[in-house]
Scaffold this active site. Structure first.
Site, short mmCIF file in Angstrom:
data_model
loop_
_atom_site.label_atom_id
_atom_site.label_comp_id
_atom_site.label_asym_id
_atom_site.label_seq_id
_atom_site.Cartn_x
_atom_site.Cartn_y
_atom_site.Cartn_z
N SER A 38 29.60 10.78 -19.56
CA SER A 38 28.19 10.69 -19.14
C SER A 38 27.65 9.27 -19.21
CB SER A 38 27.39 11.60 -20.09
OG SER A 38 26.04 11.63 -19.72
N CYS A 42 27.11 2.62 -12.94
CA CYS A 42 26.32 1.72 -12.10
C CYS A 42 25.79 0.54 -12.90
CB CYS A 42 25.15 2.48 -11.50
SG CYS A 42 25.59 4.11 -10.92
N ASP A 291 32.12 11.91 -6.54
CA ASP A 291 33.00 10.95 -5.86
C ASP A 291 34.31 11.55 -5.34
OD1 ASP A 291 31.08 9.13 -6.50
OD2 ASP A 291 32.43 7.73 -7.52
N ALA A 309 26.16 7.73 -7.39
CA ALA A 309 25.66 8.50 -8.53
C ALA A 309 24.42 9.29 -8.16
CB ALA A 309 25.35 7.56 -9.69
N ASN A 313 24.50 13.40 -8.70
CA ASN A 313 23.58 14.15 -9.55
C ASN A 313 22.93 15.32 -8.82
OD1 ASN A 313 22.91 13.34 -12.44
ND2 ASN A 313 23.08 11.33 -11.46
N TYR A 434 -2.34 0.88 0.55
CA TYR A 434 -2.62 -0.55 0.58
C TYR A 434 -3.65 -0.97 -0.46
CZ TYR A 434 -4.78 -4.95 1.60
OH TYR A 434 -5.30 -6.21 1.45
C1 LIG Z 1 -6.04 -12.13 11.61
C2 LIG Z 1 -5.94 -10.95 12.50
C3 LIG Z 1 -6.96 -11.00 13.61
C4 LIG Z 1 -4.55 -11.02 13.11
O1 LIG Z 1 -4.31 -9.93 13.94
P1 LIG Z 1 -2.88 -9.85 14.63
O2 LIG Z 1 -2.60 -11.07 15.38
O3 LIG Z 1 -2.81 -8.56 15.33
O4 LIG Z 1 -1.89 -9.90 13.39
P2 LIG Z 1 -1.48 -8.74 12.40
O5 LIG Z 1 -0.96 -9.39 11.20
O6 LIG Z 1 -2.56 -7.75 12.25
O7 LIG Z 1 -0.30 -8.01 13.20
C5 LIG Z 1 0.90 -8.68 13.41
C6 LIG Z 1 1.34 -8.57 14.83
O8 LIG Z 1 2.59 -9.23 14.91
C7 LIG Z 1 3.63 -8.31 15.00
N1 LIG Z 1 4.55 -8.67 13.95
C8 LIG Z 1 4.44 -8.47 12.61
N2 LIG Z 1 5.48 -9.01 11.98
C9 LIG Z 1 6.26 -9.54 12.92
C10 LIG Z 1 7.48 -10.25 12.87
N3 LIG Z 1 8.07 -10.53 11.72
N4 LIG Z 1 8.01 -10.64 14.04
C11 LIG Z 1 7.41 -10.38 15.21
N5 LIG Z 1 6.24 -9.72 15.31
C12 LIG Z 1 5.68 -9.33 14.15
C13 LIG Z 1 3.05 -6.95 14.84
O9 LIG Z 1 3.73 -6.02 15.65
C14 LIG Z 1 1.62 -7.18 15.27
O10 LIG Z 1 1.55 -7.21 16.66
P3 LIG Z 1 0.99 -5.99 17.56
O11 LIG Z 1 -0.29 -5.53 16.96
O12 LIG Z 1 0.84 -6.62 18.91
O13 LIG Z 1 2.06 -4.96 17.54
C15 LIG Z 1 -6.15 -9.64 11.74
O14 LIG Z 1 -4.99 -9.36 11.00
C16 LIG Z 1 -7.27 -9.80 10.73
O15 LIG Z 1 -8.39 -10.10 11.04
N6 LIG Z 1 -6.93 -9.60 9.46
C17 LIG Z 1 -7.80 -9.98 8.37
C18 LIG Z 1 -8.71 -8.89 7.88
C19 LIG Z 1 -7.99 -7.84 7.10
O16 LIG Z 1 -7.08 -7.19 7.57
N7 LIG Z 1 -8.43 -7.63 5.90
C20 LIG Z 1 -7.87 -6.53 5.18
C21 LIG Z 1 -7.74 -6.85 3.80
S1 LIG Z 1 -9.17 -6.21 2.96
C1 LIG Z 2 22.83 13.47 -19.48
C2 LIG Z 2 22.88 14.52 -18.42
C3 LIG Z 2 23.93 15.50 -18.65
C4 LIG Z 2 21.53 15.21 -18.47
O1 LIG Z 2 21.42 16.18 -17.50
P1 LIG Z 2 20.03 16.97 -17.42
O2 LIG Z 2 19.72 17.59 -18.70
O3 LIG Z 2 20.10 17.83 -16.24
O4 LIG Z 2 18.96 15.80 -17.26
P2 LIG Z 2 18.58 15.02 -15.95
O5 LIG Z 2 17.92 13.76 -16.40
O6 LIG Z 2 19.71 14.90 -15.04
O7 LIG Z 2 17.50 15.96 -15.27
C5 LIG Z 2 16.28 16.17 -15.86
C6 LIG Z 2 15.93 17.63 -15.91
O8 LIG Z 2 14.65 17.72 -16.51
C7 LIG Z 2 13.68 18.00 -15.53
N1 LIG Z 2 12.68 16.97 -15.70
C8 LIG Z 2 12.73 15.67 -15.36
N2 LIG Z 2 11.62 15.05 -15.74
C9 LIG Z 2 10.86 15.97 -16.33
C10 LIG Z 2 9.59 15.92 -16.95
N3 LIG Z 2 8.89 14.78 -17.05
N4 LIG Z 2 9.09 17.08 -17.46
C11 LIG Z 2 9.80 18.23 -17.39
N5 LIG Z 2 10.99 18.33 -16.81
C12 LIG Z 2 11.52 17.19 -16.31
C13 LIG Z 2 14.36 17.96 -14.20
O9 LIG Z 2 13.79 18.93 -13.35
C14 LIG Z 2 15.79 18.26 -14.57
O10 LIG Z 2 15.95 19.64 -14.78
P3 LIG Z 2 16.65 20.64 -13.74
O11 LIG Z 2 17.91 19.99 -13.28
O12 LIG Z 2 16.84 21.86 -14.53
O13 LIG Z 2 15.67 20.81 -12.64
C15 LIG Z 2 23.11 13.90 -17.03
O14 LIG Z 2 21.92 13.28 -16.59
C16 LIG Z 2 24.15 12.81 -17.11
O15 LIG Z 2 25.26 12.98 -17.51
N6 LIG Z 2 23.75 11.60 -16.74
C17 LIG Z 2 24.51 10.40 -17.06
C18 LIG Z 2 25.46 9.99 -15.97
C19 LIG Z 2 24.79 9.40 -14.82
O16 LIG Z 2 23.96 10.00 -14.16
N7 LIG Z 2 25.15 8.21 -14.48
C20 LIG Z 2 24.62 7.68 -13.25
C21 LIG Z 2 24.41 6.28 -13.36
S1 LIG Z 2 25.87 5.44 -12.73
#
Ligand SMILES: CC(C)(COP(=O)(O)OP(=O)(O)OC[C@H]1O[C@@H](n2cnc3c(N)ncnc32)[C@H](O)[C@@H]1OP(=O)(O)O)[C@@H](O)C(=O)NCCC(=O)NCCS
Ligand SMILES: CC(C)(COP(=O)(O)OP(=O)(O)OC[C@H]1O[C@@H](n2cnc3c(N)ncnc32)[C@H](O)[C@@H]1OP(=O)(O)O)[C@@H](O)C(=O)NCCC(=O)NCCS
Ligand SMILES: Cc1cc2nc3c(=O)[nH]c(=O)nc-3n(C[C@H](O)[C@H](O)[C@H](O)COP(=O)(O)OP(=O)(O)OC[C@H]3O[C@@H](n4cnc5c(N)ncnc54)[C@H](O)[C@@H]3O)c2cc1C
Ligand SMILES: Cc1cc2nc3c(=O)[nH]c(=O)nc-3n(C[C@H](O)[C@H](O)[C@H](O)COP(=O)(O)OP(=O)(O)OC[C@H]3O[C@@H](n4cnc5c(N)ncnc54)[C@H](O)[C@@H]3O)c2cc1C
Ligand SMILES: [Ca+2]
Ligand SMILES: [Ca+2]
Lengths: 562, 562
Positions: A38, A42, A291, A309, A313, A434
């Site tokens: 167990s 990873c 696996d 893994a 699981n 956002y």
């Molecule tokens: C400044 C502003 C006018 C710019 O508008 P915009 O030119 O459409 O730019 P955006 O960042 O909104 O959108 C990016 C555009 O580029 C494109 N784009 C985004 N990442 C890209 C990338 N890596 N490569 C190519 N295109 C990309 C998107 O598709 C989008 O184009 P489309 O709407 O034609 O599809 C507008 O974003 C703005 O007023 N924002 C400020 C206010 C705001 O959002 N506040 C919120 C926080 S409270």
């Molecule tokens: C140790 C081990 C045997 C425990 O198995 P397990 O008791 O089923 O515990 P898990 O963490 O896998 O699952 C949690 C269980 O509790 C439940 N649970 C998870 N979070 C919970 C929460 N907050 N409240 C209540 N129940 C919860 C899940 O539903 C699950 O139960 P179920 O399978 O009956 O639905 C097993 O996890 C194990 O061998 N793991 C180690 C190996 C491993 O995963 N390695 C991977 C990394 S490479």
């Protein structure tokens, strides 16, 4: 009811724990030929990297209890036989023959249900020298211990890693540093060949090189050579010889299916055990998971071998449920896989572009970069997202991510959308969270989707860095137009000769300076401004203008080739 | 084509930018009565908190250019008239009357399309004293500037915040600290009443109290009282008087619809402008989007008023597309909303439990806590996830998250699943990314889903902290069984009298010590061990045993009440 698990790492324990909760009567026994149970395999690279100082950190619960035989007995009410190998299955009589690997004592155990959780083993290539000293794999805790101990006590200065899959890259990251140099040999022409397309892999390669790793691509290792003491000292490759102090072989894993095969259970086309949607083999008394078993791919519907893994699981839980008559099916997978290495968060889900094309899909892709949160929030970083979809209808086929910023949870969103057959329009519509610490107002994932949709519909005309570089290399006359601000250009100038620099804010006045007789490629940092600039030039009548996808955040990984 | 936007913050600029890319001919004009454009209102609390040092940080692009009139002209090819108010629309002649708010000069502008992007304004309650000095709102950059300046120059030691919505909580966080004490007055019986159910809100309340905020719930403010200089100095509430140096009113926002109403456009039941799926009003030449417009809720299908920058941006894009004949629809929303405050990442999507019950759904919920990444990875933290689903079929209705750990992107996954009508089984099947830095092998979101499914199907019998505390308060005899390890109990003992302590690992031997004549509630840190312990006791024949949902990570927020 007697239930026996063969294998005690993930699937065996998970089936046992779940089964016990559902059933108070069953006799549940885990057979494990090793001595550890167990554990978190990873986490082994983290242990090698010393981020996890003690090996048993990977075998303790979050509340500090060691998951040993006693843990399974007292906390899970499950019997464990360690150092016990299952050597043969008698399906007709529902018996499994086991042998204690220390004492040699043999025993026959009856079962009503048997669970094969025999896992995988490293796939070591059939080349000379793999059995030399100081040749390691990284699969079991003992492997990690031996490697870490060796590195530490011998103050090793150079290690060669063979293979650049997930484990090879994680190992390279764990080892590489100011005092230890790593050479990575990969037979394919890119790193992470099963995970990423070549363009996304390039981002990883450049980052690794920036951190001092010597990457040799298309470089198959032909032999390992030893010194007088029988320790490896040289690696013979297709590209020459590498002097080294140790070798880590990370060329993949193979399912451990010998027991299943001998028992006449069906082995699938992937070489792993064939199971149905309940993780049942062709013998209804025998399940298999983890696996050693195949899965189905959600997009292609075909069997795949993607040993993880996370899925192991989930399968364990399905096995226990199905055994107890709870209707549970194990769903097809998308192959969602991630790693953190060299300060990058890297991953993929679904099909890659190359795969999708090979399968005959009419593919459209976008590569776009953006910020993981608002630029005014103190913590923010870039990520690059590649989306792969069908041209006709925009149906998502797969996605890949890479970046210093938060990319993995975007991948989870994409994996979730993919599961439901989303198309790019659905992605654009996603009502994602956002606030300034978490995203930009339009999340980078949605930007990726709108970019894809713009390309798909022809609203945006784009070129990939790969295509650009190969056209430049072919000698084509192309005008690169860098539309970044003066300060950005000064800090990180584009190295390609003849690049024109006009900031986006000046282009509206200066557009006539841009040549009309050649392809114009607008270039910025991430792709957004390049897109805007291309649209602007088109409005002014230019008909040969495209923007560089991903801007310099992708382009920089290519431009040193020109 | 002449297109006019009224409002220059999010929707106006976004429509303009997209429209320009799609159309080279259109005359695009933004009318904005203020002097600032295109700013990140969402970042105002960060500016007050000094995480964003300069206000113009919220108005610059990530590459450093100020988004002013000139930016829109040069980079986006869009005209802007600032300090210009649209005062009247003549729909019959497609004209809008504008007035320069400084010079008073009036003008009439023709339009083919008009986009109402008039946003929202703070909703200030009709109580005496709201116009006193040192009474603030936090809506526009000027508001933030005035508040920050005042706090700094006056070395203010006490501020009262009215209202505990998203902006109230963010403001409280921005202000509260070792040198400034905040009292928060909320008329409802919990903080974030529109965002969270009471149980999740409790986690926020305890965290805020732990950071020194004086929270007054069910505490309506009746009046603000001023000193001789006309500055606020006292807050009269239903629960008594608070001496204070300043008041921030954060009691919500109302859509700015006066222009639309006077023009005879339909106003919806929420008080915001009614639009169709293309964001078109009942006049096909007039669109509306952002904080002045209604949306439809995905789960209920009913109109809602959930004004957010994320959705405003998306609407802007749909408006431009639809105007240009590109088929684009604005999808119903899930109300996904998040905030970061008091070191917590808090959010919701879909319906809350209370809302869902009110609407007659037969609801099942789970509250579960877990780690956002493996406990052996150096960075990891808890989060709590609440899922709300239908009992009959497990269909997801909504989700809420809260925690120091990464919870917001899990919320995004849930929002994505919700969009596609996922049920809890689908969540369990999600092929999410796993590597130790990013998640546990079974992601905490999937743990939340299996927990819900276990509760829904009766595999797990659970009690909420709320129900437990109210039964304890009612005097019921209940045995709390703390199954944590000795060291955990010592470090953080359960304060409720009569609590029995038997670590999970000892329970198999000591189960007979547990009383059979009363309800037994198994308690651990997060809920997992409590669940396991309850299953174990049930196997031993106990029939009155339940586990505490979320363990002490939720229970601790309640137990001080007993
Ligand atoms: C400044 C502003 C006018 C710019 O508008 P915009 O030119 O459409 O730019 P955006 O960042 O909104 O959108 C990016 C555009 O580029 C494109 N784009 C985004 N990442 C890209 C990338 N890596 N490569 C190519 N295109 C990309 C998107 O598709 C989008 O184009 P489309 O709407 O034609 O599809 C507008 O974003 C703005 O007023 N924002 C400020 C206010 C705001 O959002 N506040 C919120 C926080 S409270
Ligand atoms: C140790 C081990 C045997 C425990 O198995 P397990 O008791 O089923 O515990 P898990 O963490 O896998 O699952 C949690 C269980 O509790 C439940 N649970 C998870 N979070 C919970 C929460 N907050 N409240 C209540 N129940 C919860 C899940 O539903 C699950 O139960 P179920 O399978 O009956 O639905 C097993 O996890 C194990 O061998 N793991 C180690 C190996 C491993 O995963 N390695 C991977 C990394 S490479
Ligand atoms: C370095 C490394 C990093 C990894 N990183 C990730 C990651 O980031 N994310 C991820 O999802 N996965 C990762 N994995 C994969 C993950 O560890 C495996 O998918 C998981 O361990 C599979 O569990 P399993 O129970 O199927 O098999 P195994 O872990 O292989 O366990 C099988 C067990 O069965 C025993 N066994 C076999 N045959 C017999 C027999 N005949 N009798 C008795 N016992 C037998 C073996 O001794 C072994 O202990 C990583 C693996 C490694 C090695
Ligand atoms: C403190 C704070 C924090 C926030 N945090 C978040 C968050 O974390 N996440 C999120 O998604 N959202 C958040 N929001 C909400 C977000 O800021 C709004 O949803 C967004 O600003 C709406 O944009 P809008 O263009 O619709 O309207 P507004 O931003 O309100 O802009 C409307 C503009 O129209 C102008 N106007 C109005 N009438 C006229 C007229 N007749 N003539 C000319 N001009 C006119 C106004 O002067 C105003 O500038 C937050 C808001 C605030 C105040
Ligand atoms: Ca390293
Ligand atoms: Ca604070």
């Amino acid at each position: 009811m007697k239930v026996i698990m063969v294998g005690g790492v993930v699937v065996g324990p998970k089936v046992s724990a779940r089964l016990r909760r559902l059933n108070s009567e069953a006799e549940i026994t885990i057979i494990e030929k090793g001595s550890l149970l167990s554990y978190g395999a990873c986490g082994l690279p983290l242990y090698v990297a010393n981020l996890v100082p003690q090996l048993d950190g990977l075998m303790r619960t979050s509340y500090g209890v060691l998951r040993d035989t006693d843990f399974f007995q007292s906390q899970k009410d499950v019997n464990v036989l360690t150092q016990t190998e299952a050597v043969k299955i008698d399906r007709a009589h529902k018996k499994v023959f086991v042998r204690n690997v220390v004492t040699g004592v043999e025993e026959t155990l009856d079962y009503d249900y048997l669970v094969l959780a025999t896992g995988a083993k490293p796939s070591v290539p059939p080349i000379p020298g793999v059995n030399l000293g100081q040749v390691f794999t990284l699969h079991r805790p003992q492997d990690a211990q031996a490697l870490k101990e060796f590195i530490k006590t011998k103050k090793v200065k150079h290690v060669t890693v063979m293979g650049s899959g997930l484990i090879g890259i994680e190992t390279a990251d764990a080892l590489a540093g100011p005092r230890l140099k790593v050479t990575l040999c990969e037979a394919e022409s890119q790193v992470l060949p099963k995970l990423l397309d070549g363009d996304m892999a390039k981002l990883v390669e450049r980052q690794m090189e920036g951190q001092g790793v010597d990457i040799r691509l298309s470089c198959r290792v032909k032999a390992l050579e030893g010194d007088a003491e029988g320790n490896v000292c040289r690696v013979q490759t297709e590209q020459g010889t590498i002097e080294t102090e140790a070798v880590v072989i990370a060329t993949g894993v193979r399912p451990e299916v010998s027991l299943a095969r001998e028992a006449g259970l069906m082995i699938g086309s992937t070489g792993a055990i064939k199971v149905d949607e309940h993780m049942m083999t062709n013998d209804p008394a025998i399940y298999a998971g983890g696996d050693c078993a195949e899965q189905l791919h959600l997009v292609t519907g075909e069997p795949v071998y993607i040993p993880l893994a996370s899925t192991a699981n989930k399968q364990g839980r399905v096995i226990a449920d199905h055994m107890m008559g709870i209707s549970a099916r194990y769903a097809p997978v998308e192959g969602t896989s991630v790693l953190q290495a060299f300060d990058l968060n890297i991953g993929r889900t679904g099909l890659g572009e190359a795969e999708a094309r090979k399968r005959g899909y009419n593919v459209v892709t976008s590569v776009s970069s953006g910020l993981d949160s608002t630029h005014y929030y103190p913590m923010h970083a870039n990520i690059t997202i590649k989306l792969i979809a069908e041209q006709e209808n925009g149906r998502l086929l797969g996605a890949q991510v890479c970046g210093v910023g938060e990319s993995v949870k975007r991948l989870d969103v994409l994996a979730t959308a993919l599961k439901f057959g989303a198309n790019v329009r659905d992605l654009i519509d996603l009502d994602l969270a956002y606030a300034p610490p978490f995203a930009t107002a339009i999340d980078v994932l949605i930007h990726a989707a709108t970019t894809l949709e713009n390309i798909r519909l022809g609203v945006a005309k784009a070129i990939t860095a790969e295509a650009l570089v190969s056209r430049l290399q072919a000698g084509e006359k192309i005008c690169l137009l860098d539309v970044r601000e003066r300060e950005e250009v000064a800090a990180n100038p584009l190295s390609i000769e003849g690049t024109m620099v006009i900031a986006l804010g000046e282009l509206r006045e200066r557009w006539e300076e841009v040549p009309k007789d050649s392809l114009v490629v607008t270039v910025c940092g991430l792709g957004i401004r390049g897109y805007d600039a291309a649209c602007m030039l088109e409005r002014k009548g230019a008909d040969q203008v495209v923007f560089l996808q991903g801007g310099l955040s992708v382009g920089n990984a290519y431009f040193d080739q020109v």
